[in-house]
Scaffold this active site. Structure first.
Site, PDB file in Angstrom:
ATOM      1  N   THR A  47       0.833  -1.207   0.000  1.00 54.78           N
ATOM      2  CA  THR A  47       0.000   0.000   0.000  1.00 54.78           C
ATOM      3  C   THR A  47       0.870   1.261   0.000  1.00 54.78           C
ATOM      4  O   THR A  47       1.796   1.390   0.793  1.00 54.78           O
ATOM      5  CB  THR A  47      -0.938   0.002   1.225  1.00 54.78           C
ATOM      6  OG1 THR A  47      -1.815  -1.116   1.132  1.00 54.78           O
ATOM      7  CG2 THR A  47      -1.761   1.293   1.293  1.00 54.78           C
ATOM      8  N   SER A  71       1.705  -5.675  12.257  1.00 51.90           N
ATOM      9  CA  SER A  71       1.228  -4.290  12.417  1.00 51.90           C
ATOM     10  C   SER A  71       2.295  -3.390  11.784  1.00 51.90           C
ATOM     11  O   SER A  71       2.888  -2.561  12.450  1.00 51.90           O
ATOM     12  CB  SER A  71       1.030  -3.954  13.892  1.00 51.90           C
ATOM     13  OG  SER A  71       2.256  -4.033  14.582  1.00 51.90           O
ATOM     14  N   ILE A  72       2.529  -3.611  10.489  1.00 49.31           N
ATOM     15  CA  ILE A  72       3.574  -2.862   9.781  1.00 49.31           C
ATOM     16  C   ILE A  72       3.252  -1.361   9.797  1.00 49.31           C
ATOM     17  O   ILE A  72       4.155  -0.535   9.946  1.00 49.31           O
ATOM     18  CB  ILE A  72       3.689  -3.343   8.300  1.00 49.31           C
ATOM     19  CG1 ILE A  72       3.968  -4.857   8.227  1.00 49.31           C
ATOM     20  CG2 ILE A  72       4.751  -2.540   7.544  1.00 49.31           C
ATOM     21  CD1 ILE A  72       5.302  -5.308   8.724  1.00 49.31           C
ATOM     22  N   GLY A  73       1.986  -1.024   9.665  1.00 52.24           N
ATOM     23  CA  GLY A  73       1.607   0.394   9.715  1.00 52.24           C
ATOM     24  C   GLY A  73       1.852   1.143   8.418  1.00 52.24           C
ATOM     25  O   GLY A  73       2.197   2.332   8.418  1.00 52.24           O
ATOM     26  N   LEU A  74       1.698   0.432   7.295  1.00 52.95           N
ATOM     27  CA  LEU A  74       1.760   1.053   5.955  1.00 52.95           C
ATOM     28  C   LEU A  74       3.087   1.755   5.656  1.00 52.95           C
ATOM     29  O   LEU A  74       3.107   2.800   5.001  1.00 52.95           O
ATOM     30  CB  LEU A  74       0.589   2.028   5.740  1.00 52.95           C
ATOM     31  CG  LEU A  74      -0.831   1.472   5.893  1.00 52.95           C
ATOM     32  CD1 LEU A  74      -1.851   2.548   5.549  1.00 52.95           C
ATOM     33  CD2 LEU A  74      -1.053   0.244   5.020  1.00 52.95           C
ATOM     34  N   CYS A 131      -7.373  -0.158   6.545  1.00 55.31           N
ATOM     35  CA  CYS A 131      -6.392   0.471   7.437  1.00 55.31           C
ATOM     36  C   CYS A 131      -7.111   1.487   8.332  1.00 55.31           C
ATOM     37  O   CYS A 131      -8.230   1.903   8.039  1.00 55.31           O
ATOM     38  CB  CYS A 131      -5.322   1.158   6.606  1.00 55.31           C
ATOM     39  SG  CYS A 131      -6.002   2.274   5.394  1.00 55.31           S
ATOM     40  N   GLY A 216      -2.598 -15.877   7.079  1.00 52.37           N
ATOM     41  CA  GLY A 216      -2.027 -17.219   7.004  1.00 52.37           C
ATOM     42  C   GLY A 216      -3.084 -18.313   7.030  1.00 52.37           C
ATOM     43  O   GLY A 216      -4.294 -18.028   7.074  1.00 52.37           O
ATOM     44  N   GLY A 242      -6.544 -14.789   1.708  1.00 53.56           N
ATOM     45  CA  GLY A 242      -6.520 -15.179   3.122  1.00 53.56           C
ATOM     46  C   GLY A 242      -6.186 -16.647   3.283  1.00 53.56           C
ATOM     47  O   GLY A 242      -7.024 -17.512   3.066  1.00 53.56           O
ATOM     48  N   GLY A 243      -4.942 -16.909   3.608  1.00 52.50           N
ATOM     49  CA  GLY A 243      -4.544 -18.285   3.945  1.00 52.50           C
ATOM     50  C   GLY A 243      -4.332 -19.205   2.766  1.00 52.50           C
ATOM     51  O   GLY A 243      -4.330 -20.428   2.925  1.00 52.50           O
TER      52      GLY A 243
HETATM   53  C1  LIG Z   1       3.480  -8.446   6.663  1.00 56.89           C
HETATM   54  C2  LIG Z   1       2.166  -8.092   6.028  1.00 56.89           C
HETATM   55  C3  LIG Z   1       1.992  -6.821   5.472  1.00 56.89           C
HETATM   56  C4  LIG Z   1       0.778  -6.488   4.856  1.00 56.89           C
HETATM   57  N1  LIG Z   1       0.630  -5.249   4.301  1.00 56.89           N
HETATM   58  C5  LIG Z   1      -0.520  -4.930   3.655  1.00 56.89           C
HETATM   59  C6  LIG Z   1      -0.641  -3.694   2.968  1.00 56.89           C
HETATM   60  O1  LIG Z   1       0.273  -2.873   2.915  1.00 56.89           O
HETATM   61  N2  LIG Z   1      -1.843  -3.436   2.363  1.00 56.89           N
HETATM   62  C7  LIG Z   1      -2.887  -4.326   2.348  1.00 56.89           C
HETATM   63  O2  LIG Z   1      -3.940  -4.035   1.762  1.00 56.89           O
HETATM   64  N3  LIG Z   1      -2.772  -5.529   2.964  1.00 56.89           N
HETATM   65  C8  LIG Z   1      -1.617  -5.843   3.605  1.00 56.89           C
HETATM   66  N4  LIG Z   1      -1.482  -7.068   4.192  1.00 56.89           N
HETATM   67  C9  LIG Z   1      -2.609  -8.032   4.119  1.00 56.89           C
HETATM   68  C10 LIG Z   1      -2.408  -8.985   2.942  1.00 56.89           C
HETATM   69  O3  LIG Z   1      -2.405  -8.318   1.696  1.00 56.89           O
HETATM   70  C11 LIG Z   1      -3.525 -10.056   2.929  1.00 56.89           C
HETATM   71  O4  LIG Z   1      -4.767  -9.408   2.771  1.00 56.89           O
HETATM   72  C12 LIG Z   1      -3.554 -10.866   4.218  1.00 56.89           C
HETATM   73  O5  LIG Z   1      -2.246 -11.143   4.658  1.00 56.89           O
HETATM   74  C13 LIG Z   1      -4.318 -12.197   4.036  1.00 56.89           C
HETATM   75  O6  LIG Z   1      -3.694 -13.007   3.077  1.00 56.89           O
HETATM   76  P1  LIG Z   1      -2.653 -14.200   3.451  1.00 56.89           P
HETATM   77  O7  LIG Z   1      -3.306 -15.030   4.512  1.00 56.89           O
HETATM   78  O8  LIG Z   1      -2.404 -14.908   2.159  1.00 56.89           O
HETATM   79  O9  LIG Z   1      -1.425 -13.528   3.979  1.00 56.89           O
HETATM   80  C14 LIG Z   1      -0.283  -7.432   4.820  1.00 56.89           C
HETATM   81  C15 LIG Z   1      -0.090  -8.700   5.372  1.00 56.89           C
HETATM   82  C16 LIG Z   1       1.108  -9.044   5.971  1.00 56.89           C
HETATM   83  C17 LIG Z   1       1.289 -10.428   6.540  1.00 56.89           C
END
Ligand SMILES: Cc1cc2nc3c(=O)[nH]c(=O)nc-3n(C[C@H](O)[C@H](O)[C@H](O)COP(=O)(O)O)c2cc1C
Length: 310
Positions: A47, A71-74, A131, A216, A242-243
């Site tokens: 993002t 909680s990267i915080g964008l 967010c 995950g 998601g996962g």
């Molecule tokens: C480390 C990390 C950073 C993420 N940063 C963003 C982000 O910048 N913008 C966003 O829309 N989603 C962000 N997400 C959410 C992912 O895009 C995704 O929606 C979420 O992890 C579920 O998918 P997954 O289970 O395959 O990881 C982040 C997820 C993780 C784990």
């Protein structure tokens, strides 16, 4: 015969349905030496915001049972620097690029989208509506704010707009329908699930922000349900997320109604998993004699018409 993995999402053609999930693959070009990026269906960038953002203090990632808490915080370099360098490199990869954006107000979303909309080589904008906004509330928890952001961005955008929604709402179908009614060209379901983990050695939260977002393998059934529910009430396409760790997981999402999928945590474990997932989808299609992946989208909805309360 080789099965056809191509899909069309919001009028954009993808050679296969597997995309990177925002924030889990950097800006999208950095891993070119590790995996053949041209084999991906598409790339969704981390993002980007109008101004650069440092993100939250460490620790901001924690491993939990069958998942990741973050909680990267964008954290990002801001739209101006993104256009100068990462975008130029992304354009050369030859795969559709979707740029994820967020803002602290409606005008910040609009301003960022306006800048992107004038660039070549971007297939779509993904609005990260999961967010926190100015009042530190999740944008998706305020229906009128969601509607306003989509409506205003759609007014100025020359490229498709995809709304990425939070799963933590009372009725995901209502939110999905609201996005469609404001003109969204597609939706992504879902972002992370609010969660918390505590270190029993230090008695402190594992994250500096105390709480974070869960992703995950453990979230997969909940996200599939969101896709299934939304698919009943909207006609715009869905990116399931998601996962997803395997091709089977991706196929599950597509059977529930997703046209494409985005993969996050699995690629953090190993980026090559993205390519494995594409190959596994193809293997499943061959075994099941499915000629086009488009044919399975929402198939479970067509097969199962039993509406239970669970
Ligand atoms: C480390 C990390 C950073 C993420 N940063 C963003 C982000 O910048 N913008 C966003 O829309 N989603 C962000 N997400 C959410 C992912 O895009 C995704 O929606 C979420 O992890 C579920 O998918 P997954 O289970 O395959 O990881 C982040 C997820 C993780 C784990």
């Amino acid at each position: 015969m080789k099965p056809d993995l191509s899909i069309v999402f919001a009028n954009v053609k993808f050679k296969n349905p597997v995309l990177t999930a925002s924030g889990t693959f950097g800006y999208g070009y950095e891993l070119a030496d590790l995996i053949p990026l041209e084999k991906l269906g598409g790339i969704i960038t981390k993002t980007i915001t109008l101004k650069p953002c440092d993100g939250n203090l460490q620790p901001r990632v924690a491993e939990v049972t069958s998942g990741i808490l973050n909680s990267i915080g964008l954290q990002n370099i801001g739209i101006k620097s993104f256009i100068e360098e990462p975008l130029e490199k992304l354009k050369k990869l030859g795969v559709p690029v979707i740029v994820s954006i967020a803002g602290a107000s409606v005008s910040e979303y609009v301003e960022t989208a306006k800048i992107l909309s004038c660039q070549n080589g971007i297939s779509a904008i993904e609005l990260n509506l999961s967010c926190p906004n100015l009042e530190k509330k999740i944008v998706c928890h305020d229906l009128s704010l969601v509607q306003n952001i989509i409506k205003e961005v759609k007014k100025i955008s020359k490229i498709p707009v995809i709304a990425k929604l939070s799963p933590l709402v009372t009725d995901i179908s209502e939110l999905a329908l609201a996005a469609e009614n404001q003109g969204a060209d597609g939706i992504t379901l879902t972002n992370t699930y609010p969660a918390m983990a505590i270190d029993i050695k230090t008695f402190k939260s594992k994250l500096s922000t105390l709480k974070g977002g869960m992703s995950g393998a453990c979230v997969k059934p909940m996200s599939i349900r969101c896709v299934y529910d939304a698919w009943q009430s909207i006609s715009i396409p869905i990116i399931g997320c998601g996962g997803i760790m395997t091709g089977e997981d991706a196929v599950e999402f597509m059977l529930a109604g997703a046209t494409a999928v985005s993969v996050g945590s699995s690629s953090l474990v190993s980026p090559i998993n993205l390519i494995k997932i594409i190959n596994e989808i193809e293997d499943i299609m061959i075994k099941k004699n499915i000629l086009s992946i488009k044919n399975i989208i929402g198939m479970v909805n067509k097969n199962e018409k039993n509406n239970t309360c669970s």
